[in-house]
Design an enzyme around this catalytic site. Structure first.
Site, PDB file in Angstrom:
ATOM      1  N   ASP A 208       0.981  -1.372  -0.085  1.00 19.85           N
ATOM      2  CA  ASP A 208       0.157   0.013  -0.029  1.00 19.85           C
ATOM      3  C   ASP A 208       0.909   1.205   0.064  1.00 19.85           C
ATOM      4  OD1 ASP A 208      -2.304  -1.811   0.249  1.00 19.85           O
ATOM      5  OD2 ASP A 208      -2.962  -0.471   2.065  1.00 19.85           O
TER       6      ASP A 208
ATOM      7  N   HIS B 243      -5.401   3.020  -4.265  1.00 20.08           N
ATOM      8  CA  HIS B 243      -5.518   3.215  -2.899  1.00 20.08           C
ATOM      9  C   HIS B 243      -5.994   4.842  -2.409  1.00 20.08           C
ATOM     10  CE1 HIS B 243      -4.800   2.263   1.202  1.00 20.08           C
ATOM     11  NE2 HIS B 243      -4.029   3.070   1.570  1.00 20.08           N
TER      12      HIS B 243
ATOM     13  N   HIS C   5       3.504  -2.120   3.449  1.00 20.77           N
ATOM     14  CA  HIS C   5       3.675  -0.813   2.611  1.00 20.77           C
ATOM     15  C   HIS C   5       5.226  -0.514   2.252  1.00 20.77           C
ATOM     16  CE1 HIS C   5       0.484  -0.413   5.710  1.00 20.77           C
ATOM     17  NE2 HIS C   5      -0.056   0.529   4.960  1.00 20.77           N
TER      18      HIS C   5
ATOM     19  N   HIS D 165      -5.586   9.581   0.466  1.00 24.61           N
ATOM     20  CA  HIS D 165      -5.769   8.769   1.494  1.00 24.61           C
ATOM     21  C   HIS D 165      -6.743   9.321   2.326  1.00 24.61           C
ATOM     22  CE1 HIS D 165      -4.260   6.034   4.853  1.00 24.61           C
ATOM     23  NE2 HIS D 165      -4.076   5.537   3.918  1.00 24.61           N
TER      24      HIS D 165
END
Length: 284
Positions: free
Chosen positions: A95, A146, A240, A150
């Site tokens: 991610d 994604h 990540h 965010h």
């Protein structure tokens, strides 16, 4: 095949424990979820009752998600041919990239003949690293969304949710010619409203079953241990590629998963012959 994100009858403390284990911030929301295994088995059952002309979908075909240019066909599933009903599969996902750490990660994945799903952020990532987006695609990985910046989608108005998703879709399509089929909501927070918008926009949502919480530590050995302790067949690993300790942990994770008989795949490979269905929430 579906199940509820909120499970009635469980105590608050037990629900909290589940949330902490999975690292899901939106556990209180109510929404239907489907496991990749369930989707795969349902699709395989349908195929068994269809005509011979109905073959497995090319879930990684060029133009959607990922495409392999290496011409290989092995248990690593680099051309999408791995059968996770037979192989002991686990999906590897990253991610919030791409970032300065991503080139090293891509080198490791290439050396290990492993492919992953990259849930990419737009602002300060896709826009700053367009060459890495192209490289991720060129090296056969799955491109996924994604959001642009965010934002927590359950706390964002509907028009802005659409913008957060479509900006990434547009940017990835422009850079690679491919439109992501998958989206991971920030912090795993989703609900029925977000799912409806995803259905309109043509993306499925993907959560996870394994988290190293690498946003809390740069200890690569600890990250590796957390992943290996939680991994089970048909799971989805969340890491990540933006944190210092994560990429150095990947070689050890891959080596030990291989030793334990796992085949590392993308999310779409884990689900095949099912194709991700827009609006659905997939969680092991």
């Amino acid at each position: 095949m579906g199940r509820k994100g909120r499970i009635s009858g469980l105590s608050v403390s037990l629900v909290g424990a589940v949330c902490l284990t999975l690292g899901l911030s939106g556990c209180g929301a109510s929404y239907d979820t489907t496991s990749p295994r369930s989707a795969r088995e349902h699709a395989a059952s349908d195929a068994d009752h269809s005509t011979p002309a109905a073959s497995k979908p090319d879930v990684l075909k060029k133009g959607d998600g990922a495409d392999d240019k290496n011409g290989t066909n092995d248990k690593n599933g680099t051309d999408g041919s791995v059968d996770c009903a037979v192989a002991k599969c686990v999906a590897l996902t990253f991610d919030a990239g791409p970032s300065g750490n991503t080139p090293r990660l891509l080198k490791i994945l290439k050396q290990e003949k492993a492919h992953a799903t990259f849930f990419m952020l737009g602002r300060k990532h896709i826009d700053r690293h367009p060459d890495l987006v192209r490289r991720i695609a060129d090296e056969g990985h799955e491109l996924a969304n994604h959001t642009w910046s965010h934002k927590i989608l359950t706390k964002t108005d509907s028009d802005e949710v659409r913008t957060e998703i479509t900006r990434v879709q547009t940017a990835v399509k422009k850079l690679t010619g491919r439109t992501p089929l998958l989206m991971r909501p920030p912090q795993g927070r989703t609900d029925e409203r977000v799912s409806k918008i995803c259905r309109e926009l043509g993306v499925a949502q993907v959560l996870w079953s394994v988290t190293a919480k690498d946003y809390q530590t740069n200890d690569s050995a600890l990250i590796e241990k957390r992943v290996l302790d939680q991994t089970k067949r048909d799971g989805i690993i969340l890491l990540h590629d933006i944190y210092k300790g994560t990429v150095p942990a990947v070689p050890g994770i891959l080596a030990k998963l291989k030793k334990e008989g796992y085949t590392v795949v993308t999310v779409s490979q884990l689900m095949a012959p099912a194709v991700p269905e827009a609006g659905k929430v997939y969680r092991p």
